[in-house]
Design a protein around this motif. Structure first.
Motif, PDB file in Angstrom:
ATOM      1  N   PRO A 298       0.895  -1.539  -0.148  1.00 12.17           N
ATOM      2  CA  PRO A 298       0.279   0.081   0.148  1.00 12.17           C
ATOM      3  C   PRO A 298       1.325   0.957  -0.430  1.00 12.17           C
ATOM      4  O   PRO A 298       1.706   1.094   0.308  1.00 12.17           O
ATOM      5  N   ARG A 332      -1.133  -7.119  -2.157  1.00 11.48           N
ATOM      6  CA  ARG A 332      -1.354  -5.875  -1.406  1.00 11.48           C
ATOM      7  C   ARG A 332      -2.043  -5.673  -0.150  1.00 11.48           C
ATOM      8  O   ARG A 332      -0.980  -5.248   1.127  1.00 11.48           O
ATOM      9  N   GLU A 333      -2.858  -6.102  -0.370  1.00 12.69           N
ATOM     10  CA  GLU A 333      -3.584  -5.522   1.216  1.00 12.69           C
ATOM     11  C   GLU A 333      -3.096  -6.774   2.181  1.00 12.69           C
ATOM     12  O   GLU A 333      -2.794  -6.047   3.196  1.00 12.69           O
ATOM     13  N   GLY A 336       0.387  -5.486   3.171  1.00 15.78           N
ATOM     14  CA  GLY A 336       0.137  -4.148   4.232  1.00 15.78           C
ATOM     15  C   GLY A 336      -0.411  -4.947   5.854  1.00 15.78           C
ATOM     16  O   GLY A 336       0.348  -4.396   6.046  1.00 15.78           O
ATOM     17  N   ASP A 337      -0.989  -5.553   5.373  1.00 16.20           N
ATOM     18  CA  ASP A 337      -1.353  -6.268   7.122  1.00 16.20           C
ATOM     19  C   ASP A 337      -0.640  -6.545   7.504  1.00 16.20           C
ATOM     20  O   ASP A 337      -0.346  -6.473   8.740  1.00 16.20           O
ATOM     21  N   HIS A 371      -5.300   4.668   8.259  1.00 11.43           N
ATOM     22  CA  HIS A 371      -6.191   3.906   7.745  1.00 11.43           C
ATOM     23  C   HIS A 371      -6.339   2.894   8.465  1.00 11.43           C
ATOM     24  O   HIS A 371      -7.103   2.425   8.557  1.00 11.43           O
ATOM     25  N   SER A 372      -6.079   3.677   9.886  1.00  6.82           N
ATOM     26  CA  SER A 372      -6.177   2.022  10.552  1.00  6.82           C
ATOM     27  C   SER A 372      -6.574   3.234  12.282  1.00  6.82           C
ATOM     28  O   SER A 372      -5.476   2.424  13.246  1.00  6.82           O
TER      29      SER A 372
END
Length: 616
Positions: A298, A332-333, A336-337, A371-372
């Protein structure tokens, strides 16, 4: 094309085939598709690997080693792969865009490296001729064949004596084109082969002058087993130095094998650029795809560079990037996690690693946290913000200020911070990247916290009023000051506040700044826009110059009897207050400051001259 009969009806047309200028295609490849002629060696390795992979599906015990030989005539590469028949050669080597892996394209994408049928043409970026000798492993009755192609687009094909080529497989010879000999230098070929093929599943060697140099290293370092976690971490960090050319600040293991991806992310030792996504080193089934591939992580993860190997993601036609599709978005997600999980883990259990990371990449963490909300909740005690209480975490700041006022710019914060701090008003500087967005999330995370935009009226209301009798003594000063500053859309009021070292405070809210912008635009606009913008002037908000009654400088204003000198003093206080905001000055403000300074200098010069005459 369609021909017409005399009565106008359509007749059957004559069919033609497109004519292809091979030199034009090669120029297109070398200047627009591929970033460098260096990819010719990757394409050779790719074809060899795919040929071996195809043969191993039907013959698991077949040999698998790939051999490159460099000498004065050029370069040749040999593989014991599936080989080609004469019909295959016509179909796959002489037809641009046709690939033997296209027969079952979805299966091919998982088993083979190449899919576009243009790989061998990449060799024409450095070669004058390409000679291919091949024998099929799938048809034992097929004769070996030789295909000889030139850069002008012509080729010859002939059958060979099977006794001279008894084993299946393919050998490709490249003859250098004039000016490209450097690409065939032995050391360069070895370096390119190691760069592209170090993680290939088959042994690759380069031979020159009787010396054989191994290329492949075996399985990637992140898939190897180590006795201890410390040894594993050391090995990963050492590989990061070799692969990326810098000593990583930290290392994050990436394991998304369910999505066909594994690898390592390396934390940059210096701050990254949030406006630019990181470039990553990507391998496709062990073959280097590129060392500047974007879109793997990301955008917020700009503080890491990763090295990954994948067998599921699709390459672009140039094989130097990844095709943007749903599969890449899922990977990608997932990656990123894992970066986010790593940060959460060290925040909870390894404060020293977290502190070292935040000392360099606090901005990156703020980008992730925006974003989180869950990550922000974990990181709140560790993230430092610029506030009227100093540089402190928001968790500490909110203990003293249940109402959090946030500015939209750094200049706005600097304008009011000293005075607001002295009055006990809690303000957070929201002018830095991500800070304003994160402060806005506080009510979701901390019970009873209110976040509001900073309002100049709130600052004014927090300042102490002056006794009416004392303010009456300032009436002449305030009247003249309002007259002087009225053309600059600035009102003047008197208040008592701390610190006393601040004689005047310049306050303007967002609406006042918009009005100032409107006024500046009117000055440069044509007649139509001047009329339109002028209609917006009614009841426009104005900035305020707040004179500090506690300041000795301000109190001395009432002693000035000369109106001209008092005007200069007011302009000087206005200019000083503007400079304290650290914002760019308008032309009118700059002229006012220069005028006030000149008049003060003239007054001082006359005063000094008068004292000199009196002495004489």
């Amino acid at each position: 094309m369609v021909n017409r009969t005399p009565n106008g009806s359509a007749a059957v047309g004559t069919s033609y085939s497109f004519q292809v200028d091979l030199r034009g295609i090669v120029d297109l490849l070398s200047h627009h598709l591929y970033s460098s002629p260096r990819v010719y060696l990757r394409e050779l390795l790719q074809n060899a690997v795919d040929a071996i992979t195809a043969r191993s599906q039907s013959d698991p015990l077949a040999p698998t080693s790939i051999r490159l030989v460099v000498d004065e005539t050029g370069l040749r590469i040999s593989d014991p792969g599936v080989g080609l028949t004469e019909a295959d050669v016509h179909r796959f080597l002489a037809t641009i865009g046709c690939s033997s892996k296209r027969d079952d394209i979805e299966g091919a994408r998982r088993e083979f490296l190449g899919q576009f049928g243009i790989g061998l043409l990449a060799c024409f970026t450095v070669a004058e001729t390409i000679r291919v000798v091949t024998r099929s492993a799938m048809d034992s009755s097929a004769l070996p064949v030789e295909w000889l192609a030139a850069a002008d687009g012509t080729y010859t094909l002939r059958a060979l004596d099977p006794r001279e080529h008894p084993e299946p497989g393919t050998t490709v010879w490249l003859t250098p084109r004039a000016g490209t000999e450097s690409w065939f230098a032995p050391n360069r070929v070895i370096d390119l082969a190691r760069e592209f093929g170090s993680f290939l599943p088959y042994a690759v060697t380069v031979e020159s002058d009787g010396v054989v140099a191994p290329v492949t290293e075996g399985i990637p370092v992140w898939r190897r087993n180590y006795p201890t976690a410390g040894e594993r971490r050391t090995a990963l960090l050492d590989y990061g130095v070799r692969a990326l050319g810098f000593a990583p600040l930290d290392v994050i293991e990436l394991d998304a094998r369910a999505a066909g991806v594994s690898g390592v992310a390396y934390v940059l030792p210096q701050p990254g650029n949030p406006a630019e996504s990181s470039a990553h080193r990507v391998y496709l089934k062990g073959m280097l795809l590129g060392d500047a591939v974007r879109g793997v992580l990301p955008d917020w993860a700009f503080f890491v560079r990763c090295v990954i190997d994948t067998d599921t993601l699709r390459p672009t036609a140039s094989r130097e990037g990844l095709y943007e599709d749903e599969r890449l978005a899922i990977v990608r997600e997932a990656l990123g996690d894992q970066v986010r999980d790593w940060l959460t883990e060290i925040a909870a259990a390894q404060p020293q690693r977290l502190a070292a990371f935040l000392s360099v990449h606090a901005l990156g963490v703020k980008a992730m946290a925006s974003h989180s909300p869950d990550l922000l909740r974990i990181m709140l005690p560790h993230l430092i913000f610029d506030t009227t209480d100093g540089r402190v975490p928001l968790t500490e700041f909110t203990r003293n200020h249940r109402t959090v006022r946030v500015t939209s710019t750094v200049e706005e914060f600097r304008q009011v911070a000293p005075t607001a701090a002295a009055q006990g008003i809690g303000i957070v500087n929201g002018g830095y990247t991500y800070d304003r967005d994160l402060v806005a999330l506080l009510p979701r995370l901390l019970h009873g916290i209110e976040v509001v935009d900073l309002d100049a009226d709130a600052i004014t209301a927090a300042l102490d009023p002056v006794d009416p009798a004392e303010e009456l003594a300032f009436t002449p000063v305030l009247g003249l000051a309002r007259t002087v500053l009225d053309p600059l859309s600035c009102d003047v009021i008197l208040r008592a506040f701390h610190p006393v070292s601040v004689p005047a405070l310049y306050l303007d809210g967002r609406a006042a700044r918009n009005e100032r912008t409107r006024t500046e635009t009117v000055e440069d606009a044509d007649e139509l826009w001047t009329e339109i913008l002028g209609a917006l002037e009614a009841a426009a908000p104005r900035a305020r110059l707040v004179l500090n009654y506690h300041s000795p400088i301000v109190r001395r204003l009432t002693r000035i009897e000369d109106p001209g000198f008092l005007k200069t003093a007011v302009e000087s206080l206005y200019g000083q207050a503007l400079l304290m905001t650290h914002r760019p000055l308008r032309a009118a403000d700059t002229a006012l400051l220069n005028r006030a300074f000149g008049e003060f200098l003239g007054w001082a010069t006359q005063h000094a001259a008068g004292r000199g005459e009196g002495t004489e």
